[in-house]
Write a protein that holds these residues in place. Sequence first.
Motif, PDB file in Angstrom:
ATOM      1  N   LYS A   1      41.173  98.808  60.112  1.00 58.37           N
ATOM      2  CA  LYS A   1      39.599  99.674  60.594  1.00 58.37           C
ATOM      3  C   LYS A   1      38.627  98.888  60.242  1.00 58.37           C
ATOM      4  O   LYS A   1      37.561  98.700  60.745  1.00 58.37           O
ATOM      5  N   ARG A   2      38.730  98.145  59.114  1.00 61.44           N
ATOM      6  CA  ARG A   2      37.440  97.440  58.593  1.00 61.44           C
ATOM      7  C   ARG A   2      37.226  96.185  59.861  1.00 61.44           C
ATOM      8  O   ARG A   2      36.230  95.727  60.351  1.00 61.44           O
ATOM      9  N   VAL A   3      38.477  95.466  60.131  1.00 62.63           N
ATOM     10  CA  VAL A   3      38.419  94.552  61.121  1.00 62.63           C
ATOM     11  C   VAL A   3      37.819  95.049  62.452  1.00 62.63           C
ATOM     12  O   VAL A   3      36.917  94.358  63.178  1.00 62.63           O
ATOM     13  N   LEU A   4      38.291  96.281  62.898  1.00 58.03           N
ATOM     14  CA  LEU A   4      37.807  97.035  64.044  1.00 58.03           C
ATOM     15  C   LEU A   4      36.415  97.035  63.830  1.00 58.03           C
ATOM     16  O   LEU A   4      35.505  96.865  64.973  1.00 58.03           O
ATOM     17  N   MET A   5      35.882  97.511  62.889  1.00 58.26           N
ATOM     18  CA  MET A   5      34.529  97.671  62.538  1.00 58.26           C
ATOM     19  C   MET A   5      33.486  96.411  62.743  1.00 58.26           C
ATOM     20  O   MET A   5      32.332  96.341  63.456  1.00 58.26           O
ATOM     21  N   VAL A   6      33.956  95.368  62.295  1.00 59.13           N
ATOM     22  CA  VAL A   6      33.479  94.092  62.470  1.00 59.13           C
ATOM     23  C   VAL A   6      33.408  93.754  64.008  1.00 59.13           C
ATOM     24  O   VAL A   6      32.354  93.195  64.306  1.00 59.13           O
ATOM     25  N   LEU A   7      34.419  93.733  64.699  1.00 59.85           N
ATOM     26  CA  LEU A   7      34.810  93.465  65.952  1.00 59.85           C
ATOM     27  C   LEU A   7      33.631  94.190  66.621  1.00 59.85           C
ATOM     28  O   LEU A   7      32.977  93.620  67.905  1.00 59.85           O
ATOM     29  N   ASN A   8      33.427  95.491  66.407  1.00 63.27           N
ATOM     30  CA  ASN A   8      32.367  96.352  67.278  1.00 63.27           C
ATOM     31  C   ASN A   8      31.167  96.045  66.782  1.00 63.27           C
ATOM     32  O   ASN A   8      30.206  96.608  67.463  1.00 63.27           O
TER      33      ASN A   8
ATOM     34  N   THR B   1      33.938 104.844  53.480  1.00 61.73           N
ATOM     35  CA  THR B   1      33.188 104.459  55.016  1.00 61.73           C
ATOM     36  C   THR B   1      34.038 104.238  56.005  1.00 61.73           C
ATOM     37  O   THR B   1      34.231 104.847  57.097  1.00 61.73           O
ATOM     38  N   VAL B   2      35.494 103.545  55.327  1.00 57.58           N
ATOM     39  CA  VAL B   2      36.243 103.428  56.436  1.00 57.58           C
ATOM     40  C   VAL B   2      36.967 104.691  56.975  1.00 57.58           C
ATOM     41  O   VAL B   2      37.205 105.052  58.070  1.00 57.58           O
ATOM     42  N   HIS B   3      37.340 105.281  56.094  1.00 58.67           N
ATOM     43  CA  HIS B   3      38.198 106.786  56.507  1.00 58.67           C
ATOM     44  C   HIS B   3      37.316 107.939  56.805  1.00 58.67           C
ATOM     45  O   HIS B   3      37.758 108.826  57.335  1.00 58.67           O
ATOM     46  N   TYR B   4      36.128 108.102  56.074  1.00 54.93           N
ATOM     47  CA  TYR B   4      35.294 109.191  56.444  1.00 54.93           C
ATOM     48  C   TYR B   4      34.023 109.106  57.087  1.00 54.93           C
ATOM     49  O   TYR B   4      33.192 109.938  57.350  1.00 54.93           O
TER      50      TYR B   4
END
Length: 431
Positions: free
Chosen positions: A213-220, A233-236
């Motif tokens: 999920k961290r990787v997806l947030m950086v990609l986005n 932050t990742v989960h909630y």
Amino acid sequence: MRLTCMFSFILLFGAAGLIVFIHLQDPEEIVHQQTPGIKYNMGFQQPKKDCVSSNNRDRRLRKNTADGIATVKLSGSLHPAENVPTKLQSTDRRQSSITLGKDYEQQGEEINSIRLHKRRRRFVIKKSPILISMNSSTLNLPTLKSEDRSNSKWKTLYQIQSERKQIMRETCSKYKSNNRRIITPYHVSRIFVEDKYRVLYCEVPKAGCSNWKRVLMVLNGLAASTKDIQHNTVHYGNYLKRLDGFDRKGIYHRLNTYTKMLFIREPFEKLVSAFRDKFEHPNNYYHPVFGKAIISRYRVNATKEALRTGSGVKFKEFIQYLLDVHRPVGMDIHWDHVNRLCSPCLIDYDFVGKFESMEEDANFFLHLIGAPQNLTFPKFKDRHSNEERTTTKITQQYFAQLSPSQRQRSYDFYYMDYLMFNYSKPFEDLY
């Protein structure tokens, strides 16, 4: 006389029930399962029967049934639907077509029959979830770039992916006997969406999901680095979109054009990791919800304190709960089957990674989708960082607490995951 009347009434009641049952059945609702490797070109919301013989017929049938197509607006839509070409491209006439919403009647049926069918379908739709018919993905694993084809490491990893997907497809073909390819919003509720790089990620807890999920947030573009993103932050934080948050058009488009991936883990090891995380550390959800129910049902002479807090669940008690067909509390995603979480027999995943080779598989995937070169999969442990990761050795220590029968039943419980993802039996005495 009274006995005769009663017998006649029972017969009439049974016959009426059978007629109603047959009346509600819709043979058009069945969508044939597609064989691996067949690709389909699709248009937006243009229902198309098998073996359509002409464009005129297609237009006529669409006109007859335009008002019968079930429309759904999924609650909590997070993103507008993507534009999809409206021109329906031709496919092999022997292939099964893809339908969204209500199937329409065959050519030549009378208008009255079609109207009757619509009325019956409206009744059924009110009583059942809306179904989204799905096909095989039009996008397979991205091909290696020309400069990568001479790289033996990339070639090996690419071949491994092909073998994993082949095993998964063969297992589905052998053990999943249903002829449907019907996907509901429930089936995609664990899939996260990254629109910039066109990625769909199915979350499997205890298999690196937090870091993914961290990787997806950086990609986005939501963060500059994976190190900057905290666990809560990742989960909630609700920064990532889920696929079931889109309307049918958005779900349909992304499932057929984005790169779909999941990462899995050895089932027993994943189970022990979940147990250690949720029951051996303070937890204000799993202890009162699961712990109290487990202790109350499976512990003899439980103390009042244990019954009050739900803390201190033993692994053997946890396994008793897991294998009990009448569980005192329901299933949880942290120990559910991957087969149920991600529906790999319904959704054609393009990339299947393993926790055991996480760094290599993850960075290969990022390379394939063209992610920034400075973005690599994080190595840090998300929770309880001072505690040793759950390894094969630790897993065996926990399962040594069980009887041979309990180990066998646990293996049977996760049998499809072992088979589908080609994991070896964790104990020699298992069959």
